[in-house]
Design a protein around this motif. Sequence first.
Motif, short mmCIF file in Angstrom:
data_model
loop_
_atom_site.label_atom_id
_atom_site.label_comp_id
_atom_site.label_asym_id
_atom_site.label_seq_id
_atom_site.Cartn_x
_atom_site.Cartn_y
_atom_site.Cartn_z
N SER A 169 0.82 -1.21 0.00
CA SER A 169 0.00 0.00 0.00
C SER A 169 0.86 1.26 0.00
O SER A 169 0.54 2.23 -0.69
CB SER A 169 -0.92 0.01 1.22
OG SER A 169 -1.91 -0.98 1.08
N ALA A 180 0.91 3.98 -2.95
CA ALA A 180 0.61 5.38 -2.66
C ALA A 180 1.69 6.29 -3.22
O ALA A 180 1.39 7.33 -3.81
CB ALA A 180 0.47 5.58 -1.16
N LEU A 208 -3.63 9.23 -1.32
CA LEU A 208 -4.53 8.68 -0.32
C LEU A 208 -5.33 7.50 -0.88
O LEU A 208 -5.50 6.48 -0.22
CB LEU A 208 -5.48 9.76 0.20
CG LEU A 208 -6.47 9.34 1.26
CD1 LEU A 208 -5.75 8.90 2.53
CD2 LEU A 208 -7.43 10.46 1.56
N LEU A 209 -5.78 7.65 -2.11
CA LEU A 209 -6.51 6.56 -2.75
C LEU A 209 -5.61 5.34 -2.94
O LEU A 209 -6.04 4.21 -2.74
CB LEU A 209 -7.07 7.03 -4.09
CG LEU A 209 -8.12 6.15 -4.74
CD1 LEU A 209 -9.36 6.11 -3.87
CD2 LEU A 209 -8.45 6.67 -6.10
N LEU A 237 -3.09 4.58 -1.06
CA LEU A 237 -2.85 4.01 0.26
C LEU A 237 -4.04 3.16 0.72
O LEU A 237 -3.86 2.10 1.31
CB LEU A 237 -2.59 5.13 1.26
CG LEU A 237 -2.17 4.73 2.67
CD1 LEU A 237 -0.85 4.01 2.64
CD2 LEU A 237 -2.10 5.94 3.55
N LEU A 238 -5.24 3.62 0.41
CA LEU A 238 -6.43 2.90 0.86
C LEU A 238 -6.75 1.68 0.00
O LEU A 238 -7.12 0.63 0.52
CB LEU A 238 -7.63 3.84 0.89
CG LEU A 238 -7.58 4.96 1.91
CD1 LEU A 238 -8.79 5.87 1.74
CD2 LEU A 238 -7.49 4.41 3.31
N LEU A 239 -6.61 1.82 -1.32
CA LEU A 239 -7.02 0.74 -2.21
C LEU A 239 -5.87 -0.12 -2.72
O LEU A 239 -6.11 -1.18 -3.29
CB LEU A 239 -7.79 1.31 -3.41
CG LEU A 239 -9.10 2.00 -3.09
CD1 LEU A 239 -9.72 2.54 -4.36
CD2 LEU A 239 -10.05 1.07 -2.38
N CYS A 264 -6.31 0.85 -7.48
CA CYS A 264 -6.59 2.20 -7.96
C CYS A 264 -5.80 2.53 -9.22
O CYS A 264 -6.07 3.57 -9.85
CB CYS A 264 -6.30 3.22 -6.87
SG CYS A 264 -4.56 3.51 -6.59
#
Length: 67
Positions: A10, A14, A33-34, A36-38, A42
């Motif tokens: 992740s 990111a 951020l996307l 890092l989250l997905l 992404c």
Amino acid sequence: MVKVLLALLSLVCALWCYIEAFKFALPAWRWALLGLLLGPFCLPLLWTHQQLNLKRYQGFNDGRLKA
């Protein structure tokens, strides 16, 4: 061990999304951020937004041919 690998993946994703978004004048922190989250899920969305941003800049009715 698996959680550490997923966290590392992740973070790498990111960073990758941040750099690519910055190169194509997209909002870099949002894409970081996307990423890092997905994670790597992404990346297709980022590539699509890059192409749309490029088409928006060049114009959709540009008559150039790709060689």
